[in-house]
Design a protein around this motif. Structure first.
Motif, short mmCIF file in Angstrom:
data_model
loop_
_atom_site.label_atom_id
_atom_site.label_comp_id
_atom_site.label_asym_id
_atom_site.label_seq_id
_atom_site.Cartn_x
_atom_site.Cartn_y
_atom_site.Cartn_z
N MET A 48 49.19 35.16 46.27
CA MET A 48 48.32 35.80 45.44
C MET A 48 47.83 35.35 44.21
O MET A 48 48.63 35.55 43.19
CB MET A 48 48.60 37.32 45.37
N GLY A 77 45.64 34.86 40.61
CA GLY A 77 44.57 35.55 39.80
C GLY A 77 44.64 35.46 38.17
O GLY A 77 45.81 35.10 37.91
N THR A 78 44.04 35.91 37.70
CA THR A 78 44.02 35.89 36.16
C THR A 78 45.07 37.24 35.88
O THR A 78 45.84 37.12 35.07
CB THR A 78 42.77 36.04 35.51
N PHE A 79 44.73 38.40 36.79
CA PHE A 79 45.52 39.39 36.50
C PHE A 79 45.33 40.01 34.97
O PHE A 79 46.47 40.18 34.59
CB PHE A 79 46.88 39.45 36.93
N GLY A 92 43.36 46.93 43.23
CA GLY A 92 42.53 46.05 44.20
C GLY A 92 43.37 44.84 44.68
O GLY A 92 43.26 44.60 45.77
N HIS A 93 44.19 44.19 43.49
CA HIS A 93 45.05 43.13 43.84
C HIS A 93 46.18 43.62 44.92
O HIS A 93 46.39 43.02 45.70
CB HIS A 93 45.73 42.53 42.52
N ALA A 122 45.02 44.40 48.46
CA ALA A 122 44.92 43.24 49.26
C ALA A 122 46.02 42.33 49.52
O ALA A 122 46.14 42.16 50.73
CB ALA A 122 43.90 42.20 48.27
N THR A 124 42.85 35.85 48.63
CA THR A 124 41.74 36.23 47.59
C THR A 124 40.98 37.45 48.19
O THR A 124 40.90 37.85 48.97
CB THR A 124 40.74 35.01 47.66
N ASP A 138 34.93 37.67 46.98
CA ASP A 138 34.25 36.64 45.85
C ASP A 138 34.90 35.34 45.61
O ASP A 138 34.03 34.29 45.58
CB ASP A 138 34.07 37.52 44.36
N ALA A 139 36.03 35.14 45.36
CA ALA A 139 36.66 34.04 45.23
C ALA A 139 36.79 33.16 46.52
O ALA A 139 36.49 32.05 46.64
CB ALA A 139 38.14 34.29 44.85
N SER A 155 37.99 42.00 51.98
CA SER A 155 36.68 42.57 51.53
C SER A 155 36.59 43.19 50.30
O SER A 155 37.87 43.54 49.81
CB SER A 155 36.42 43.72 52.67
N LEU A 213 37.91 48.98 47.09
CA LEU A 213 38.36 49.56 45.73
C LEU A 213 37.26 49.03 44.77
O LEU A 213 37.62 47.67 44.60
CB LEU A 213 39.95 49.24 45.42
N SER A 240 37.81 46.30 38.94
CA SER A 240 37.85 45.09 38.62
C SER A 240 38.58 45.05 37.37
O SER A 240 38.68 45.91 36.44
CB SER A 240 36.45 44.37 38.33
N SER A 241 39.20 44.01 36.76
CA SER A 241 39.90 43.61 35.59
C SER A 241 38.81 43.83 34.20
O SER A 241 39.19 44.34 33.33
CB SER A 241 40.51 42.30 35.53
N THR A 242 37.68 43.23 34.56
CA THR A 242 36.62 43.32 33.81
C THR A 242 36.18 44.82 33.25
O THR A 242 36.16 45.26 32.26
CB THR A 242 35.37 42.56 34.07
N ARG A 254 39.19 46.60 31.13
CA ARG A 254 39.07 45.88 29.82
C ARG A 254 37.93 46.62 28.94
O ARG A 254 38.33 46.87 27.90
CB ARG A 254 38.85 44.36 29.88
P1 ATP Z 1 37.93 39.76 36.19
O1 ATP Z 1 37.14 40.85 36.30
O2 ATP Z 1 38.52 39.44 35.17
O3 ATP Z 1 37.54 38.57 37.24
P2 ATP Z 1 39.19 40.76 38.79
O4 ATP Z 1 39.41 42.18 38.93
O5 ATP Z 1 37.96 40.00 39.59
O6 ATP Z 1 39.26 40.13 37.36
P3 ATP Z 1 41.00 38.45 39.33
O7 ATP Z 1 42.19 38.32 38.74
O8 ATP Z 1 39.86 37.62 38.94
O9 ATP Z 1 40.49 39.91 39.15
O10 ATP Z 1 41.34 38.34 40.86
C1 ATP Z 1 42.32 37.77 41.32
C2 ATP Z 1 42.14 37.91 43.06
O11 ATP Z 1 42.03 39.28 43.44
C3 ATP Z 1 40.72 37.23 43.41
O12 ATP Z 1 40.82 36.48 44.56
C4 ATP Z 1 39.81 38.43 43.56
O13 ATP Z 1 38.65 38.26 44.57
C5 ATP Z 1 40.62 39.35 44.16
N1 ATP Z 1 40.42 40.94 43.79
C6 ATP Z 1 40.40 41.40 42.53
N2 ATP Z 1 40.02 42.50 42.65
C7 ATP Z 1 39.57 42.60 43.93
C8 ATP Z 1 39.27 44.01 44.72
N3 ATP Z 1 38.88 45.26 44.03
N4 ATP Z 1 39.43 44.08 46.08
C9 ATP Z 1 39.87 43.01 46.59
N5 ATP Z 1 40.11 41.75 46.24
C10 ATP Z 1 40.08 41.72 44.79
#
Ligand code: ATP
Ligand code: MG
Length: 209
Positions: free
Chosen positions: A16, A18-20, A26-27, A30, A114, A117-118, A141, A173, A176-178, A181
């Protein structure tokens, strides 16, 4: 989908990445869903070093992000965290990490987890053709990101990628990390969006203020 005998017999390791910044539910959902749906022996969380696609905003200290992941996964025996990327200098590319993991775990089939999106962005990464031979993909998803158009395109245009990229539904869910923050910065609550030990760590260290 057909998978060859070799890969069904080998042990499976989830990755797994990610920037975390910070890690959230969500992470975790998944990773846990991938673990049981794909029969992964365990999942290794790999906080990124300096990700090439996130050069615009200032990312929190690698040590903070590592500590947050560490606290978030402490109660799950199937989860681990790795320093492999945060200890590398310069930009960190997934392909390099996967090469190292392949060396370290020669008897495992790798599954890179992932979000949708990724998952869709794979062709923008460095050396996709090498990546897809090093690991299979599990795309979860994620609200706001459809992966089905991408998959049907893949099926027609890139059979090898289609064979090794698997889509997985997880409980939606919209976290997002954004967003987390921004909430911290605005003084809003982030409770119930991430594990409590992570929230307390953010508070104690004044991260995202
Ligand atoms: P940022 O908003 O900073 O981009 P993020 O919430 O997207 O943060 P990342 O660290 O960019 O988190 O994501 C790491 C991985 O986790 C990526 O593959 C991303 O698609 C997945 N991911 C993040 N949030 C979710 C979520 N809510 N549901 C499913 N997958 C997620
Ligand atoms: Mg992201």
């Amino acid at each position: 989908k057909q998978s060859d005998q070799k890969s069904t017999l080998r042990k499976r390791l989830g990755i797994m990445g990610g920037t975390f910044d910070p890690i959230h539910y969500g992470h975790l959902v998944a990773a846990e869903t991938a673990r049981y749906k794909f029969d992964l022996e365990r999942v290794i969380f790999i906080p990124s070093g300096a990700p090439p696609h996130k050069t615009k905003r200032r990312i929190s200290l690698p040590e903070f992000r590592y500590q947050m992941v560490s606290r978030a996964i402490a109660d799950n025996d199937f989860f681990e965290v790795s320093r492999i990327e945060i200890e590398r200098t310069g930009l960190t590319y997934t392909v390099d990490t996967l090469r190292l993991l392949k060396e370290k775990y020669p008897n495992y089939e790798l599954y890179f987890i992932t979000g949708a999106d990724a998952f869709r962005e794979i062709f923008t990464w460095r050396s996709p053709d090498e990546i897809i031979e090093l690991t299979q993909f599990i795309g979860a998803s994620r609200p706001g990101f459809d992966a089905l158009d991408f998959l049907s395109q893949l099926q027609q245009q890139s059979p090898r990628f289609y064979q090794r990229m698997h889509f997985m539904e997880v409980p939606a869910l919209a976290i997002s990390s954004t967003d987390i923050r921004l909430r911290v910065k605005a003084g809003q609550s982030i409770r119930y969006l991430l594990p409590e030990p992570v929230r307390l760590f953010i508070q104690k260290n004044g991260i995202y203020k």
